[in-house]
Design a protein around this motif. Sequence first.
Motif, short mmCIF file in Angstrom:
data_model
loop_
_atom_site.label_atom_id
_atom_site.label_comp_id
_atom_site.label_asym_id
_atom_site.label_seq_id
_atom_site.Cartn_x
_atom_site.Cartn_y
_atom_site.Cartn_z
N PRO A 30 -90.59 11.99 85.42
CA PRO A 30 -90.66 10.70 84.71
C PRO A 30 -89.81 9.67 85.43
O PRO A 30 -88.70 9.96 85.88
N THR B 51 -88.42 5.99 81.45
CA THR B 51 -89.61 6.54 80.81
C THR B 51 -89.28 7.41 79.61
O THR B 51 -89.92 7.33 78.56
N ARG C 281 -96.60 0.86 83.58
CA ARG C 281 -95.71 2.01 83.59
C ARG C 281 -94.27 1.53 83.63
O ARG C 281 -93.96 0.53 84.28
N ASP C 282 -93.41 2.24 82.93
CA ASP C 282 -92.03 1.81 82.76
C ASP C 282 -91.35 1.61 84.11
O ASP C 282 -91.38 2.47 84.98
N ASN D 272 -89.71 -4.50 83.18
CA ASN D 272 -90.93 -4.29 82.39
C ASN D 272 -91.56 -5.62 82.00
O ASN D 272 -92.78 -5.78 82.09
N GLY E 293 -96.67 0.16 76.76
CA GLY E 293 -96.66 0.93 78.00
C GLY E 293 -97.73 1.99 78.11
O GLY E 293 -98.27 2.48 77.11
N GLU F 289 -97.31 5.14 79.38
CA GLU F 289 -96.86 6.51 79.11
C GLU F 289 -96.98 6.89 77.64
O GLU F 289 -97.42 7.99 77.29
#
Length: 359
Positions: free
Chosen positions: A92, A96, A288-289, A296, A328, A330
Amino acid sequence: MRSRVLRGLAAAAALLATTACSTDGGGSGSGPAPEATGAGATAFPVKIADCTGHETAFAGPAARIVTSNGSALEMLLQLGAGDRVIGTGFPPGPGTLPPAIAAQGAKVPVLGETGIAREKLLGSGADTYVDAFGAMDLMGGAGDAPTEAEFTAAGIRHVFLLSTACAATAKGPRTDLAEVEQDIRRLGAVTGTSPKAAELVAAMDARTKAVGTALGGLPADRRPGYFFFDFDAGTKQPVALCNRQVGNAVMALAGARNVFADCDADFRPVGWEDVVARNPDWIQLAVRDRGSEAENTKAYDEAERFLREFPAIKGLAAVQQGHLLRIGSEVTTIAGTRNADTVRRIAAALHPELVGSGS
């Protein structure tokens, strides 16, 4: 920029890899449930089934675990079994993991920035490998995944995440989080943390059921069309989130209508003309983070700017009306407890009169 592109390619490979494993059916019916006794305590031996129904036995708790990606790692950290994870692939990225487990997750050795090479995995000393992908060529360019015979010879028990590895050939579209919850229970069973697994699943159920109650069986004509814009997968050709992906279940539970729900896969490249033809009412700016709130925000701004300036898209009503959600990738597409939180966030945005605001 190069590192961002590489991360994007790795993540895209991870997402597309969910087509890997065959099964006779998905959902909570995939394989026998782990046995338990007492107040949720795991009773060993435990047998769990893979995507094809083949069973693997655990005489005692898994002690040395390697995970294929951040999804499996996050579940194990939340179960309190993170101290037994000796390595991971597709780690990750910064920011994340949830704050409560991020520090521990950062200490897990990275065996592969993408897939783990066969030799490294087989020689890792693991007794259990938790696999989110299945048998695909994701081993960092070093060859295919190990065979079941090779896993057995190395003393490694091969455990699949049913919510991802078995997604592509499961029966019917994903419309709930049953497989995700089952994966949490399965990992709880093989690590001897079934009580914590039950607690995590109960919390997920409470959040999604509260949304379902608020929506009150929303009819199809009141479900706005929804497009998951995976900004990091590239803007030249969009990638549609299809009906076999966990994100489709998130949308369905939130009272949205996935405009690519007729796509019978997990992800599939499409054209911008296809997005225009589906004319979504809402678009999720899925990035994505990047590891910090500032980064972000910058990424979300870039994604929104693209939609507002790209000739083929800027005329869509969703863009014109600002129906652009900053949520996001994820927490939407990677199986885990936070899928339930994303259900709540989307529902609150799309149906504020029913669900209301709040986290």
